[in-house]
Write a protein that holds these residues in place. Structure first.
Motif, PDB file in Angstrom:
ATOM      1  N   THR A 119       0.692  -1.414  -0.160  1.00  0.00           N
ATOM      2  CA  THR A 119       0.130   0.038   0.179  1.00  0.00           C
ATOM      3  C   THR A 119       0.753   1.057  -0.050  1.00  0.00           C
ATOM      4  N   PHE A 120       2.350   1.101   0.139  1.00  0.00           N
ATOM      5  CA  PHE A 120       2.919   2.258   0.051  1.00  0.00           C
ATOM      6  C   PHE A 120       2.905   3.058  -1.175  1.00  0.00           C
ATOM      7  N   ARG A 121       2.847   4.431  -1.019  1.00  0.00           N
ATOM      8  CA  ARG A 121       2.682   5.223  -2.438  1.00  0.00           C
ATOM      9  C   ARG A 121       4.138   5.898  -2.696  1.00  0.00           C
ATOM     10  N   ALA A 122       4.692   5.148  -3.696  1.00  0.00           N
ATOM     11  CA  ALA A 122       5.886   5.975  -4.266  1.00  0.00           C
ATOM     12  C   ALA A 122       5.623   7.101  -4.785  1.00  0.00           C
ATOM     13  N   PRO A 123       6.695   8.048  -4.898  1.00  0.00           N
ATOM     14  CA  PRO A 123       6.677   9.345  -5.668  1.00  0.00           C
ATOM     15  C   PRO A 123       6.083   9.106  -6.938  1.00  0.00           C
ATOM     16  N   GLU A 124       5.107  10.131  -7.588  1.00  0.00           N
ATOM     17  CA  GLU A 124       4.541   9.953  -8.615  1.00  0.00           C
ATOM     18  C   GLU A 124       5.311   9.512 -10.113  1.00  0.00           C
ATOM     19  N   GLN A 125       6.598  10.041  -9.998  1.00  0.00           N
ATOM     20  CA  GLN A 125       7.251   9.628 -11.192  1.00  0.00           C
ATOM     21  C   GLN A 125       7.945   8.352 -10.963  1.00  0.00           C
ATOM     22  N   TYR A 126       7.582   7.796 -10.024  1.00  0.00           N
ATOM     23  CA  TYR A 126       8.472   6.458  -9.846  1.00  0.00           C
ATOM     24  C   TYR A 126       7.310   5.065  -9.299  1.00  0.00           C
ATOM     25  N   VAL A 127       6.049   5.775  -9.768  1.00  0.00           N
ATOM     26  CA  VAL A 127       5.114   4.512  -9.329  1.00  0.00           C
ATOM     27  C   VAL A 127       5.271   3.183 -10.089  1.00  0.00           C
ATOM     28  N   HIS A 128       5.324   3.174 -11.127  1.00  0.00           N
ATOM     29  CA  HIS A 128       5.530   2.089 -12.173  1.00  0.00           C
ATOM     30  C   HIS A 128       6.948   1.502 -11.990  1.00  0.00           C
ATOM     31  N   LEU A 129       8.039   2.267 -11.663  1.00  0.00           N
ATOM     32  CA  LEU A 129       9.014   1.486 -11.058  1.00  0.00           C
ATOM     33  C   LEU A 129       8.925   0.763  -9.976  1.00  0.00           C
ATOM     34  N   TYR A 130       8.186   1.210  -9.002  1.00  0.00           N
ATOM     35  CA  TYR A 130       8.062   0.749  -7.900  1.00  0.00           C
ATOM     36  C   TYR A 130       7.107  -0.741  -7.900  1.00  0.00           C
ATOM     37  N   GLN A 131       6.090  -0.461  -8.928  1.00  0.00           N
ATOM     38  CA  GLN A 131       5.270  -1.682  -9.022  1.00  0.00           C
ATOM     39  C   GLN A 131       6.024  -2.904  -9.762  1.00  0.00           C
ATOM     40  N   HIS A 132       6.963  -2.452 -10.505  1.00  0.00           N
ATOM     41  CA  HIS A 132       7.923  -3.431 -11.179  1.00  0.00           C
ATOM     42  C   HIS A 132       8.774  -4.213 -10.236  1.00  0.00           C
ATOM     43  N   PHE A 133       9.215  -3.426  -9.126  1.00  0.00           N
ATOM     44  CA  PHE A 133       9.865  -4.136  -8.053  1.00  0.00           C
ATOM     45  C   PHE A 133       9.049  -5.030  -7.183  1.00  0.00           C
ATOM     46  N   LEU A 134       8.008  -4.682  -6.970  1.00  0.00           N
ATOM     47  CA  LEU A 134       6.930  -5.624  -6.208  1.00  0.00           C
ATOM     48  C   LEU A 134       6.494  -6.791  -7.163  1.00  0.00           C
TER      49      LEU A 134
END
Length: 462
Positions: free
Chosen positions: A397-412
């Motif tokens: 549920t952690f909200r990454a900074p907007e410009q990195y949202v897709h990058l963080y979803q890739h990590f998950l």
């Protein structure tokens, strides 16, 4: 080598040569007579050198010092010290023992050879007397040679040997000066000292963890490792081929929350590795040097209190000088190729996306994360309680900074960031800073949040 460095090293050798009460043997394996050469070139060597030897052949070495599995090892070094010092005492003790502090300087080193890409390292030791006829003491050092040039390694090794022997006799009572003198006229990036340990007569009250801590503070090594038994260890040896579960923190104080997080992370991690790896898994609590500083200097007493608390809880402690996660991951990759779990909180996860940490990296945050996730490394993120809103924030549920949202979803999605299940709401409601305030205010509730083994060290907040 500069003429200034040459003169300074020769001056040290000459000072030892002219000290009529210091006399001993040089035994050097694997890299020639590099240290002894300095004493011969400085003149007056008859005042210091009883014997020099290089038992280069393995059979000759085994005959003198006993067989070993590894020739570049602490075991071989100690065999050399035993043999050379006892021979010196037996042969020269009756004649000049009443007026002489005897020493045996020994090393066993691997330097660059033909078609050899490293690693290059060595064990160096001095067995010495604090005063004539006293029981001997030992100084044990491990060095990594990072310069890929053979001739440079040999020169560095000789200078280091002179520095060690000079510091033993003239600077051993001043911790910071002693440690920094070891690399006089050397580049610490190319000559890395990761173990310094005193043993034996006259050093029973010396805590070798302070020497190891000073190595990190002075930049002579990027990290030092204390085992759960209190021993200062060489990280490369201990962590070799071991999976690692590592938690970053200040551990000030050590809290039950830390223990709970480590337990839950390890439980998740063991599901990602095989049974053989699980048997070799090692837990480490890592403290960055910036978490030990007060007013620009290290609080040694507080550091020992924290280390003792973690030791009492059976934890191994790694001290580093690297706030960035990618640097930590690269360091661990030097020691093991097995999977690594780094435990962190939501707060630290949020820090990883701040660009202030990557301003000096050409590839920015992308390159930083690439380095962090090398060598089968995963980030295991524990939940956090927002006490204002009551919301539990997890890795999912952690909200990454907007410009990195897709990058963080890739990590998950690819298991690079692992969501550690929720475990204990009571512990999450009290941060280490809360506990510090409780202790300062003499509120006994803090004792339910800190393990009994850490109660004494926590009292410094009063």
């Amino acid at each position: 080598m500069s003429s200034k460095a040459l003169a300074q090293t020769q001056d040290k050798a000459l000072q030892l040569n002219l000290a009529t009460s210091i006399y001993g043997t040089f035994a050097e394996i694997g890299a020639g007579q590099e240290t002894a050469n300095w004493f011969f070139r400085a003149s007056g060597a008859a005042g210091t050198v009883a014997k020099t030897i290089s038992a280069y052949d393995m059979t000759v070495s085994d005959t003198l010092y006993g067989p070993v599995k590894r020739y570049v090892s602490e075991e071989r070094l100690k065999g050399m010290l035993d043999y050379e010092f006892s021979q010196l005492i037996n042969r020269l003790g009756p004649k000049r023992g009443k007026d002489t502090c005897f020493f045996a300087f020994c090393n066993t080193v691997k330097v660059k050879g033909y078609r050899d890409n490293g690693p290059w390292n060595g064990w160096i030791g001095v067995r010495f007397q604090l005063k004539p006829e006293a029981e001997p003491s030992d100084l044990i050092i491990h060095v990594r040679l990072n310069d890929p040039d053979h001739d440079s390694q040999m020169k560095d090794l000789g200078i280091l040997g002179v520095n060690i022997l000079h510091a033993v006799f003239f600077k051993r009572d001043r911790l910071e000066e002693f440690i920094e003198a070891l690399v006089d006229n050397l580049d610490p990036r190319l000559v890395e000292i990761d173990v310094v340990r005193f043993e034996g007569h006259g050093f029973s009250m010396v805590d070798n963890r302070l020497f190891a801590l000073q190595l990190v503070k002075s930049g002579l090594t990027p990290a030092t490792l204390f085992l759960a038994n209190g021993q200062v260890a060489q990280a490369a040896d201990v962590l070799y081929k071991r999976p690692i579960v590592l938690m970053r923190g200040s551990f000030n104080p050590v809290c039950n929350l830390h223990l709970e997080v480590m337990s839950q992370v390890k439980k998740c991690f063991l599901t990602h590795i095989n049974e053989t790896q699980a048997d070799r898994c090692m837990e480490i609590c890592e403290i960055s040097m910036n978490n030990l500083l007060r007013g620009g200097d290290v609080d040694h007493l507080e550091f020992l209190d924290r280390a003792d608390s973690l030791k009492a809880l059976g934890k191994n402690v790694l001290i580093t000088k690297m706030p960035r996660f990618d640097n930590l991951s690269e360091l661990l990759a030097r020691y093991t190729k097995e999977p690594i779990a780094i435990a962190l909180s939501i707060g630290l996860l949020n820090e990883l996306f701040k660009e202030k940490w990557t301003e000096d990296i050409p590839g920015g945050i992308l390159e930083s994360f690439g380095r962090t996730f090398q060598n089968k490394t995963r980030l295991y993120v524990s939940p956090w309680l927002n006490r204002k809103s009551g919301e539990f924030v997890t890795a999912r549920t952690f909200r990454a900074p907007e410009q990195y949202v897709h990058l963080y979803q890739h990590f998950l999605a690819n298991g690079l960031v692992v969501d550690v299940p929720f475990f204990n709401e009571y512990l999450l409601r009290h941060t280490p800073r809360d506990i510090q305030r409780m202790i300062a205010a003499d509120e006994d509730i803090w004792k339910t949040l800190v393990p009994a083994e850490a109660h004494r060290s926590a009292l410094h907040f009063r």
